[in-house]
Structures are given as structure tokens and as C-alpha cells.
Design a protein around this motif. Sequence first.
Motif, mmCIF file in Angstrom:
data_model
loop_
_atom_site.group_PDB
_atom_site.id
_atom_site.type_symbol
_atom_site.label_atom_id
_atom_site.label_comp_id
_atom_site.label_asym_id
_atom_site.label_seq_id
_atom_site.Cartn_x
_atom_site.Cartn_y
_atom_site.Cartn_z
ATOM 1 N N GLU A 55 46.802 14.515 36.264
ATOM 2 C CA GLU A 55 47.264 14.512 34.881
ATOM 3 C C GLU A 55 48.699 15.013 34.787
ATOM 4 N N SER A 184 40.040 12.430 35.684
ATOM 5 C CA SER A 184 40.666 12.373 34.378
ATOM 6 C C SER A 184 40.776 10.927 33.902
ATOM 7 N N THR A 186 43.041 10.309 31.466
ATOM 8 C CA THR A 186 44.340 10.290 30.770
ATOM 9 C C THR A 186 45.510 10.303 31.748
ATOM 10 N N ASN A 188 48.689 9.212 33.545
ATOM 11 C CA ASN A 188 49.803 8.300 33.298
ATOM 12 C C ASN A 188 50.156 7.626 34.622
#
Length: 714
Positions: A55, A184, A186, A188
Amino acid sequence: MVRSALPLAAFVLFVLSAPAGAQPDIGAKGNLPKEFAARASVSVEVVPAKAKRGETVLVKLTVAPRPEAHAWTYPAFPKDGEEQLSRNTLAFPPPGDLIFIGKLADPAVAWKEKPRDTGVGLDQYTESPVTWELKAVVSPKAAVGPKAVLLEGIRLQVCDARKCIPTDGRKLPPAEFTVEEGESTTINAADYAEATKAPLPAPKPPPSGADGTKPTTTAAHDKVAVRKNAKPTDAYAAEMKAFETTVVGAEPPPPPTLWAFVATAALWGLISLVTPCVFPMIPITVSIFLKQAHGSLGERLKLASVYCLTIITVLGLSAFTLLKFMAWLSTHPVTNVLLGALFFVLALSLFGMYDIGLPNALQKRLQAKQSKGGVIGTIFGALAFTVISFTCVAPFLGGFAGIAGSDSSFTVKEIAGGLAFATAFAAPFFVLALVPGLLKALPRSGGWLDSVKVVMGFLELAAALKFLRTAELRLLPSTEYFTFDLVLGGWVAISFACGLYLLNAYRLPHDEEQPNISVPRLIFALLFLGLSAYLAPALLKFDGKPQRPSGAVYAWVEAFLLPEDKPAEAGAEEAWGTDLQEALDASKKSGQPVFVDFTGKTCSNCRLNEQNVFPQAAVRDEFRKFEKVKLFTDEVPEPFYAADPGGRARTAEGRANGDFQLAVFKTNQLPLYAVLAPQQDGKVKVFGVYDEGKINDAGKFAAFLKESREKAKR
């Protein structure tokens, strides 16, 4: 007459205390200096405080100057770039539990402007809280649980009307967060891809808020200093240790001729005799021999032998100790602080401010022992004389040891040099005891010795400034108090004051009235005044650049006082690294051999070569055909790193370089220049080692570079 036991005691004290000079632990979390905390508060926050591997998080660093302290701080990337010297420094920490990515920039706050101290341009600052955001990705290899990441590479300063207080990332509160278990949703993708590249170099602070950075240099000849990420201390030491078994063909430079070294030592010993603490004692001491011997040649011979052997033993051991450990002592900050303080005390004594004497109890005991006469009395008389004379002898003994300390050394040379110095110092007492008629040929002591005493005081004051500057260079990343300009200004003032003294412009407490001056005194006065006028232009700056006087004298003074680090010049093209492995890897790709410069942060001969020889056209042309690496053997300067790993790490890296030099080349000479190249069998072959420390012939050095390069190409 200046009498001194305290100098000897102080000398023994610094020799015994230097090895114990441990540095304080500066790695404590959030250990802000009290003066910094009184002027500003600092907080570090990780958002979000809990994250899973992969993350993206933001590390927010907030500096809030305290209104009650009327304090302020600076941007990291001021709009005037390199022109604004007052700034904060931001650089990403090395990869660990957090892998920092992206670009560093100042937040969009309303920066105020004030006139620059130089009077040209404006400096940005703020009295309001300012928050920098550092983007990072939680490492895919991070273990689950609480984490605390030190913001190494960050250096802040906060100021008020009285002074500025700096601090570094290891004293700031750490970036605390928690790595959670699980995958995770989320992550990127772009951030994760950037973070997982093997391993990214730490970003460098841009000069004006744009991407990139101007290269940094550490000496006048270093056109570009290649910044690097610091390796773990143990890993770097192991890497250099491994090189010891792979380097072949190394031969140490030939040591200086033993007899030449012994002759130099004897010359320094003889010079020490013509000092105000020693010269008046010669006829007094010889007269005591004659009185006790009652006209017997055999008795005079015995007493003179005992007296001289005692002096030789005491001074010989002192000289041997200095010669043996001078290379280490000369760079240790504790040693230099103590020497600076000692020479300052001695200078004031020589000026006549006070007399340094033996404690009364010890003085009475020595006098009682000496008054008994015979062999025992003679031994105690020699001990008392050696202690008393140390005020004037110490600078010459230290100067001789300092010269020797820059060369390779071995025990035979050290013993011979120490004995030669002490024997030359003691010899006149023996000769005059055997031939007392020569006493009539000695010049009488008087006002001229008082003048010698004062001139020596000025020289010791100048030496004190040099020692204190060397200590600060080792203790701080950059000098803030004993800067090059301040010490050079001190030398200009000292030289000017000494010239005026020799012209009888003023007198000191112990001086006799001298209405006229001799021709030699006039000549020395003009030399000191001329030196002051010659050095003074170097204190002036136009467009930020010092006015450097031409000639070998200023080059020597500049190198001896260790010039400040200088910014890179426009159009620079010569790159110097400080990592041997990286230089060898570059050599394999380019096919160019590696030029290794074993140097030191406080090495005067290194700076002299860099100022006088390296910039010459023939040498510069040869350097372009090499991969060049500097291996500092005391401490790697901070500007060579993308993020400062701290004084301990930089010193440990220097120690590993020094161990490598000694193991492979069998010498600790500084500077030492070698040419080597990687071989197909994995070995590293040495193709040349230059035979001089201080380069006396630039043409010969250029020829050495060419010859070594051609050997490596075959």
C-alpha cells in the motif's frame, strides 16, 4: 623564563584519553536538541497509520516554529536554488520497511523573503508551520507488526535572532505505523511498480524546486561528486575485506631513505635548542657539571652521560610515541581539541601573561634530589629540565612527527627518528661538558630570546586555530565556527601583529626596552607583514568567489587549512566516486582502468595535490581516461552521499578503506595513488602505485598515469 610541567601533563593526558573518545549515541528516537525544541516543534505522522504490504502511505513531517521564541525555518528547495545557503535538506531514507518514491518538493505555503546576509538577493523563510509530504510504499517484505522508520537524510534548522540550531533525521521523531496481515485491495499499481524496482537511488534535492540536482563537490578539483546510497556498515567492511584477497600485483611505494629521515629528525632536535626555554639553560647546566666534577674529566664525562641519556630516554619515548600513532592522533577530534587548547595556553604563557611552573611540592622535591649531586641528582636535574623545556620543544616535536606521520612508517624508522631527535637535542650538553671552553663562543641570552619567545607564541596561536578547525571538520558535517575564512583571517591578523611586534610598535610584559632594532629583526618583521598582506585578498569575495592569490605559498596555506567544500562548477565533466565496487563495475563496462585516490578529509598534502596538480591540463586529460574513485581513510565527507548516514557510519567506512589500503599496499601513506583494473579471472590487478605522497613534479605524475593506463590496456 617559562617553566612548564603542565604542558607535559596535558600532552600525556591527550595521548591517554584520545582512544576513549566515544561519540554519543545520536540514534535515539525523537531526541531533538533542547535548543531546537525550544524554538520549534516537530511531528511525524504516517497516513494511514495502518497499512498492508504494497500500500501507498504519506509520511507527513511538520515543523512548527514557536511564536513565543520568534523563530523561523526555511524551505528545502528555495527559488534561488544554490544561491540561498540557509535551507532545510530533504532526501529519502534508504529502502526498508518503507520504500520512498516520487518527487520531493516544498509545500505551497506563503514563504516570506528577507535580504540575504551577503547583501545580494533574498532568502525565503517562514514563521508558520510547514508540512512536507514524503510518499512511500510499504515494502512487500515488511514483517507484520509496529514499525518505526528513522528519516535519515533529512537535516532541518530553525533560527531566531540570536542563532540557528540544526538537527538531523536520526534525532527527529520516527515515522511510526503498523503493517497489517493480509492482502490489500487498494494497492496503487504505478506506485508499487516504482517501489519494487531494484533498488532505486535516493532522490537528490533539486536546486530550485525542479527535478534533479546540481552535483556536489568536496574539493576544488572535484568537478562532480557522485552521490551514493550508504551501504550497511558491516556489509561495506566485508566488501572491502573481500577485495584484499582479489587484488594482485600491489607493491607499496618505496619508503623514504632511513638516513634522510634520521637527518631530518636530528635537524628538528637542533632547532629546538635555540628556543627561550632551552638555550639559557645550556651554560647553567654545564656549569653545574663542572662544579660537581671538581676538575675531573672522568667525572664530567660520567655526569654528562647520565644527564644526556635521561633526556634521550624521555624525549625519545615521546618522539617514538608521536611517530607511531601520529597518523591516527592527527585526525582524532579529541586529540585536536586538546592540542588546540594546549597550544593556546602555551601561547599566552610565551606572551608573558603567566608562567607555567611545576607544583610547589614537586618542585621542592626535585630541587632536593638535584641538590644531592651525583648520578641521582643529575637524573632528577635532567627530568626537571626536560619538563621545563617542553613548552618550547613540544611544537617542534609535534611538527616533526606531523611530517613523518604523512609517510609510510615502520618500527625501525620510528625508533631511529625518535632517538635522533632526542640525541641531537641532548648532544650540546655532552660536548660542552667535555670542552667547557666552547661556552665562551655561545651568544648571551637576553632581549633577543624574549623576541623569539613572543614569535613562537604567535606561531603556537596560529597552530591552535588549525587544530580546532581540524577537530570541527571531524565532528560536524560542515564547519560553523572555525571556518576556513575565520582561521585564515586569524592567520592574517597573527602575521600582522607579529610584524608590528618585531618593529617595536608595542611591547609585552617581559620585554626589555629596545630603542633600535637589528637588521635581521627588520627583515623578519617585513616577512610577517608581507605574508599578512599577501593572504588578506583571499578573505574578499566577488560574486561569491574568493580572490585566490597566486603562487605556491598560498596553495600551501590553503591546503594546510583544509578549504571548505565547494559547489560544482558549470560545465563540470570529471566525476569522482567513493565506492570501489561501483568504480570496478564501471571499468568493466567502459574498458577504462580505475584510478584510486587514497585520501583523507583532514589530509593537507591531499588538498595541496588537488589544488596544484590535478587541475593541470596534462593531468586532467589523463584523468578523463580513467574511472576515478576516492577512498577516504578517516571519514567520508557527507556531500558524497545522497542521504547522510551519520558520522559513525561515515567514519566506519573510512576505517574500512584504511584497513584495505594497509592490507593490500602495506602502507598508510596519505595520499596514495594507485591504478588498477578488473581481470577476466575475477581478480583485480594493480598496474601502478605512485612513489610520492606530495606530488613534486606534475609532468612525472601525468607520465605515471599514462604509463599505468597503457599497461592496463595490454
